[in-house]
Design a protein around this motif. Sequence first.
Motif, short mmCIF file in Angstrom:
data_model
loop_
_atom_site.label_atom_id
_atom_site.label_comp_id
_atom_site.label_asym_id
_atom_site.label_seq_id
_atom_site.Cartn_x
_atom_site.Cartn_y
_atom_site.Cartn_z
N PHE A 102 10.59 3.81 -2.83
CA PHE A 102 9.87 4.63 -1.86
C PHE A 102 8.37 4.33 -1.88
N GLU A 103 7.83 4.01 -3.05
CA GLU A 103 6.41 3.65 -3.12
C GLU A 103 6.15 2.34 -2.39
N ASP A 104 7.01 1.34 -2.58
CA ASP A 104 6.84 0.06 -1.87
C ASP A 104 7.01 0.25 -0.37
N LEU A 105 7.90 1.16 0.04
CA LEU A 105 8.07 1.44 1.46
C LEU A 105 6.78 2.03 2.04
N THR A 106 6.14 2.88 1.27
CA THR A 106 4.87 3.47 1.72
C THR A 106 3.77 2.41 1.80
N LEU A 107 3.70 1.53 0.79
CA LEU A 107 2.66 0.50 0.78
C LEU A 107 2.86 -0.51 1.90
N ALA A 108 4.12 -0.77 2.27
CA ALA A 108 4.38 -1.77 3.31
C ALA A 108 3.83 -1.34 4.66
N ARG A 109 3.64 -0.06 4.86
CA ARG A 109 3.12 0.43 6.13
C ARG A 109 1.60 0.37 6.20
N TRP A 110 0.97 0.10 5.07
CA TRP A 110 -0.50 0.03 5.02
C TRP A 110 -0.89 -1.33 4.48
N ARG A 111 -1.24 -2.23 5.38
CA ARG A 111 -1.56 -3.61 4.99
C ARG A 111 -3.03 -3.70 4.57
N THR A 112 -3.26 -4.56 3.58
CA THR A 112 -4.64 -4.77 3.11
C THR A 112 -5.23 -6.08 3.62
N ASP A 113 -4.43 -6.89 4.32
CA ASP A 113 -4.92 -8.17 4.82
C ASP A 113 -5.45 -8.05 6.24
N VAL A 114 -6.12 -6.94 6.53
CA VAL A 114 -6.74 -6.71 7.83
C VAL A 114 -8.22 -6.43 7.61
N PRO A 115 -9.07 -6.63 8.63
CA PRO A 115 -10.52 -6.44 8.43
C PRO A 115 -10.88 -5.04 7.94
N ASP A 116 -10.37 -4.01 8.59
CA ASP A 116 -10.71 -2.64 8.21
C ASP A 116 -9.58 -2.10 7.34
N ASN A 117 -9.66 -2.37 6.03
CA ASN A 117 -8.57 -2.02 5.12
C ASN A 117 -8.99 -1.00 4.08
N ARG A 118 -10.05 -0.25 4.33
CA ARG A 118 -10.54 0.70 3.33
C ARG A 118 -9.49 1.76 3.01
N ARG A 119 -8.90 2.37 4.05
CA ARG A 119 -7.89 3.41 3.84
C ARG A 119 -6.66 2.83 3.15
N ALA A 120 -6.27 1.61 3.53
CA ALA A 120 -5.10 0.99 2.91
C ALA A 120 -5.35 0.72 1.44
N ARG A 121 -6.56 0.23 1.09
CA ARG A 121 -6.86 -0.04 -0.32
C ARG A 121 -6.90 1.26 -1.12
N GLN A 122 -7.40 2.32 -0.52
CA GLN A 122 -7.40 3.62 -1.20
C GLN A 122 -5.97 4.07 -1.49
N LEU A 123 -5.09 3.95 -0.49
CA LEU A 123 -3.70 4.37 -0.67
C LEU A 123 -3.00 3.49 -1.71
N HIS A 124 -3.24 2.19 -1.67
CA HIS A 124 -2.63 1.30 -2.66
C HIS A 124 -3.06 1.69 -4.07
N THR A 125 -4.34 2.00 -4.25
CA THR A 125 -4.83 2.40 -5.57
C THR A 125 -4.13 3.65 -6.05
N GLN A 126 -4.02 4.65 -5.22
CA GLN A 126 -3.40 5.91 -5.62
C GLN A 126 -1.91 5.73 -5.91
N VAL A 127 -1.22 4.94 -5.07
CA VAL A 127 0.22 4.74 -5.29
C VAL A 127 0.48 3.98 -6.58
N VAL A 128 -0.33 2.96 -6.85
CA VAL A 128 -0.15 2.19 -8.09
C VAL A 128 -0.38 3.08 -9.31
N MET A 129 -1.42 3.92 -9.26
CA MET A 129 -1.67 4.82 -10.38
C MET A 129 -0.54 5.83 -10.54
N LEU A 130 -0.05 6.38 -9.44
CA LEU A 130 1.06 7.33 -9.52
C LEU A 130 2.32 6.65 -10.06
#
Length: 396
Positions: A102-130
């Motif tokens: 379920f965590e990988d499913l959540t991360l797949a919807r937020w890509r970090t390989d885009v110019p404006d990826n601040r929100r995606a990087r924030q979500l990736h950080t929180q999911v990895v820590m959780l």
Amino acid sequence: MEDILITVGVTIAAAALALLFVAVTHVIIKKLAAHSQLASELAEHTHRPVQFAITLMAIQLAVRFTTADSAGAEWRRHLLHGLVLLVMAAAAWLIGAFLVAFEDLTLARWRTDVPDNRRARQLHTQVVMLRRVTIAVIVVVTAGVMLMTFPDVRAIGGGLLASAGLLSVVAALAAQTLLSNFFAGLQLAFSDAVRLDDVVVIEGEWGKIEELTLSYVVVQIWDDRRLILPTSYFTSKPFQNWTRTQSAVLGTAEFDVDWSVPVQDMREELRNLLEGTQLWDGRVCVLQVTDATGGMIRLRALVSAQDAGTLWDLRCLVREHLVGWVRDRRPTAMPRWRAEVGDSRGDLSWQWGEKRRSPQARPAEPVDDARLFGGSEDGEERSHTFTGPEEPVHTH
């Protein structure tokens, strides 16, 4: 002997049926994976855990029912206890696999390989820590439950609970640094102070946040070195975060030149250079005289790029081009030291004497490329940001 053969045969049959059931289910989920991201993640992460859990449960049930006549036997009790422990471990593995899916499913919807990826990087950080926290909790809870199945351990557990107050104090003192890093890691994950792939300057080193854990942070330095710091460092000491709000950043290139340099011509050359390169993001192009001491003037070129790596290349390009432009087009503007030889009367032809330069015209309003605060939409926004709301100014 006949009872043992029956038990072994039933156990093998139960295990085979369980494996067949898991295999059929896996094939069905794989077919659904072509149309469902959730099915794809479940097929990838939960196949082995489900296989072990279902098979062990089938084996345990087969042994329990086929050896019911030997209910008081010591060997049966130990065998069933061991199977229960294995089922607990497989169930914990299965729960962790479901969470990871379920965590990988959540991360797949937020890509970090885009110019404006601040929100995606924030979500990736929180999911990895959780993910790290939940896996650690599952392991600890499972180990505790497994240990509590032993009667002797339950008796020891009661005595430990009676002295939990003293032990908690001792443990807190012994693990003070560990706990501080643990809570600092949680604070970093959810305070949005730093995220994965953030560009930071720490201890004079410029790099990118490569890994963020509950105990340490790995910073990838620009020359591929790794700087490893405890998480408590980021909550107790200042550091620069260049991508705190956005990936686009500003950078400078400074030049010490002679007073005779044509600033406006150099400003136009900077503009022509930036308009001809893809490194520039089109936001900021400013050339200003920031100092005029020691017989030279200092020019600062301020440029912008979409990220820190591009900005580095752009700053180097600006320095190289403008140095070559001064050398080839305006050699008289290269830095120099002047010395005056003559008498104090000042009546030589090359001295000022009583002569004065004719009054110069009032300087015109600076052009846009000479203004950092104002002159453009981006400059006006920056001016408002650093000036704040209009307030009356009181002079004394």
